[in-house]
Design a protein around this motif. Structure first.
Motif, PDB file in Angstrom:
ATOM      1  N   VAL A  70     -25.836   1.415 -39.430  1.00  0.00           N
ATOM      2  CA  VAL A  70     -24.972   2.488 -39.925  1.00  0.00           C
ATOM      3  C   VAL A  70     -24.623   2.220 -41.394  1.00  0.00           C
ATOM      4  N   VAL A  71     -24.759   3.233 -42.220  1.00  0.00           N
ATOM      5  CA  VAL A  71     -24.251   3.119 -43.591  1.00  0.00           C
ATOM      6  C   VAL A  71     -22.749   3.399 -43.509  1.00  0.00           C
ATOM      7  N   SER A  72     -21.962   2.378 -43.797  1.00  0.00           N
ATOM      8  CA  SER A  72     -20.501   2.472 -43.696  1.00  0.00           C
ATOM      9  C   SER A  72     -19.981   3.500 -44.710  1.00  0.00           C
ATOM     10  N   PRO A  73     -18.921   4.216 -44.354  1.00  0.00           N
ATOM     11  CA  PRO A  73     -18.385   5.181 -45.329  1.00  0.00           C
ATOM     12  C   PRO A  73     -17.913   4.458 -46.588  1.00  0.00           C
ATOM     13  N   MET A  74     -18.342   4.971 -47.737  1.00  0.00           N
ATOM     14  CA  MET A  74     -17.941   4.331 -48.995  1.00  0.00           C
ATOM     15  C   MET A  74     -17.559   5.384 -50.030  1.00  0.00           C
ATOM     16  N   ALA A  75     -16.258   5.399 -50.350  1.00  0.00           N
ATOM     17  CA  ALA A  75     -15.737   6.340 -51.343  1.00  0.00           C
ATOM     18  C   ALA A  75     -16.434   6.104 -52.674  1.00  0.00           C
ATOM     19  N   GLN A  76     -16.873   7.204 -53.294  1.00  0.00           N
ATOM     20  CA  GLN A  76     -17.585   7.107 -54.571  1.00  0.00           C
ATOM     21  C   GLN A  76     -16.674   7.470 -55.752  1.00  0.00           C
ATOM     22  N   TYR A  77     -15.587   8.156 -55.479  1.00  0.00           N
ATOM     23  CA  TYR A  77     -14.589   8.499 -56.503  1.00  0.00           C
ATOM     24  C   TYR A  77     -15.158   9.292 -57.687  1.00  0.00           C
ATOM     25  N   VAL A  78     -16.146  10.131 -57.411  1.00  0.00           N
ATOM     26  CA  VAL A  78     -16.692  10.945 -58.501  1.00  0.00           C
ATOM     27  C   VAL A  78     -16.686  12.438 -58.161  1.00  0.00           C
ATOM     28  N   ALA A  79     -15.936  12.815 -57.109  1.00  0.00           N
ATOM     29  CA  ALA A  79     -15.834  14.234 -56.786  1.00  0.00           C
ATOM     30  C   ALA A  79     -14.870  14.903 -57.761  1.00  0.00           C
ATOM     31  N   GLU A  80     -15.013  16.222 -57.922  1.00  0.00           N
ATOM     32  CA  GLU A  80     -14.097  16.983 -58.781  1.00  0.00           C
ATOM     33  C   GLU A  80     -13.393  18.019 -57.934  1.00  0.00           C
ATOM     34  N   GLU A  81     -12.068  17.948 -57.887  1.00  0.00           N
ATOM     35  CA  GLU A  81     -11.277  18.825 -56.999  1.00  0.00           C
ATOM     36  C   GLU A  81     -11.851  18.782 -55.583  1.00  0.00           C
ATOM     37  N   GLY A  82     -12.280  17.599 -55.163  1.00  0.00           N
ATOM     38  CA  GLY A  82     -12.788  17.421 -53.804  1.00  0.00           C
ATOM     39  C   GLY A  82     -14.241  17.797 -53.626  1.00  0.00           C
ATOM     40  N   CYS A  83     -14.867  18.359 -54.685  1.00  0.00           N
ATOM     41  CA  CYS A  83     -16.250  18.839 -54.544  1.00  0.00           C
ATOM     42  C   CYS A  83     -17.272  17.756 -54.866  1.00  0.00           C
ATOM     43  N   ALA A  84     -18.259  17.643 -54.001  1.00  0.00           N
ATOM     44  CA  ALA A  84     -19.370  16.722 -54.239  1.00  0.00           C
ATOM     45  C   ALA A  84     -20.209  17.251 -55.396  1.00  0.00           C
TER      46      ALA A  84
END
Ligand SMILES: Cc1cc2nc3c(=O)[nH]c(=O)nc-3n(C[C@H](O)[C@H](O)[C@H](O)COP(=O)(O)O)c2cc1C
Length: 369
Positions: A21-35
């Motif tokens: 499993v690829v563990s969930p990992m926040a990337q912190y690069v979304a804008e207003e929640g958008c990928a």
């Protein structure tokens, strides 16, 4: 003998090709929640990695549920639309089943992104209201407001609404984030929850909100699709949430239809003393699995294929999540397959990278195309 790591695993109607499993990992690069494009590259890459399941990072169920301004979200039509082409890519070119983690950052919310040291962002500088189970702050961060009953009811609805959006996107699995000192963990831990009402007090009271959130998501989420819950199995602090508590919570969640527990740990308070080392959280997964009779996902410093295989062979867990190991080497599942004499998914454009192609077949194919 076939390996455990590359054996399939079923969760309700979902068949995972293997236990990686690829563990969930926040990337912190979304804008207003958008990928955006980073997510396409990151998630696209992980979807072709050969892992059986890819869990998309902590995804805020409301705008104010974010940890940082870069958090991914699923509270708006725009958030949903932004994720759609990324999921479409993963489906077309990848083979991993796709999960998504639902999140509220609780008393750690409204901070700068990880590489800017997660410093508090005040309201007048673009920050947002910080909520928790109680008014006790995480040291160094904002003073949270305790959620009242109306806010709790509203938030439970928001988890359900985000799950509905995830279902429309074709997501296969939901993981509810109840670990690492975020909102649901704020309710569970006596270190952050000293409420006197029905959402505080004894363990039963502190578990109430998590169980309500789980039920709301379970009611919304199609019956054939699995839901897991990630918990901090221990606060690693005297007077905090314990492994005994985790077993009790897992039993309650299982009775409500929870399909697996991810046994993470820590994050409640800075005083924690974590005994860190290879596979340091595996004993949590093992005991929860054995005593609550529920599937578990082991995570945390699992880096070697034979280490992962041994965890599964000893019945300590059912699934193996890798975080940093997959960022370091996104081809980890290919290398693990090679080491264990197994096969993993290769997308057609990369097929000629398979080790067998080094033994001459390559030229046969190369001449054909
Ligand atoms: C960059 C990064 C982002 C992370 N974001 C999340 C997250 O969004 N949700 C979560 O539950 N855990 C998150 N984690 C924790 C990982 O999922 C994992 O539990 C942790 O890194 C331990 O596993 P590892 O030793 O294989 O990295 C994150 C870890 C890293 C390194």
């Amino acid at each position: 003998m076939p390996s455990h790591l590359f054996s399939p695993f079923r969760l309700r109607g979902l068949e995972l090709a293997n236990r990686i499993v690829v563990s969930p990992m926040a990337q912190y690069v979304a804008e207003e929640g958008c990928a955006g494009p980073w997510h396409l590259v990151h998630l696209g890459n992980m979807s072709i990695s050969g892992a059986g399941l890819l869990i998309i990072e902590a995804t805020a169920v409301e705008r104010d549920a974010r940890l940082s301004p870069g958090d991914l979200g699923l509270w708006s039509d725009e958030n949903e639309a932004a994720l759609a082409p990324i999921i479409a890519f993963c489906r077309k070119h990848g083979a991993a089943c796709i999960g998504l983690q639902l999140q509220h950052a609780g008393r750690k919310g409204s901070v700068t992104v990880a590489w800017e040291k997660q410093r508090h962002i005040p309201r007048d500088q673009g920050g947002w209201p910080v909520r928790s189970s109680d008014g006790i702050p995480y040291p160094g961060l904002a003073l949270p407001t305790a959620l009242d009953r109306a806010m709790i009811a509203q938030l439970v609805q928001s988890y359900g609404a985000a799950a509905r959006r995830a279902d429309r996107l074709g997501i296969d699995l939901i993981e509810i984030h109840s670990a690492h000192g975020y909102l649901l963990h704020n309710f569970l831990s006596p270190l952050s929850n000293q409420r006197q009402d029905e959402y505080g007090g004894d363990r039963e009271g502190r578990m109430r909100f998590v169980l309500e959130v789980f039920q709301a998501v379970r009611e919304t989420w199609p019956g054939h699709k699995p839901i897991g819950v990630r918990i901090s199995a221990s606060d690693w602090t005297e007077g905090g949430w314990t492994l005994d508590d985790s077993v009790a919570l897992a039993q309650r969640l299982k009775a409500l239809g929870c399909d697996y527990i991810t046994a993470s740990s820590g994050g409640a308070v800075p005083e924690q003393r974590i005994a860190i080392g290879p596979g340091y959280q595996v004993p949590f997964a093992e005991r929860i699995r054995r005593e609550a009779g529920i599937a578990t996902m082991a995570v945390g410093l699992i880096t070697e294929p034979r280490q992962a295989e041994a965890i599964l062979a000893s019945a300590s867990a059912d699934l193996i999540a890798l975080g940093r190991g997959m960022l370091y080497n996104p081809r980890w599942p290919w290398h693990a397959a090679e080491e264990l004499g197994e096969e993993a998914f290769y997308p057609p454009p990369y097929e000629r990278a398979h080790p067998s192609m080094r033994r001459g077949d390559f030229f046969k194919i190369a001449r054909q195309s």
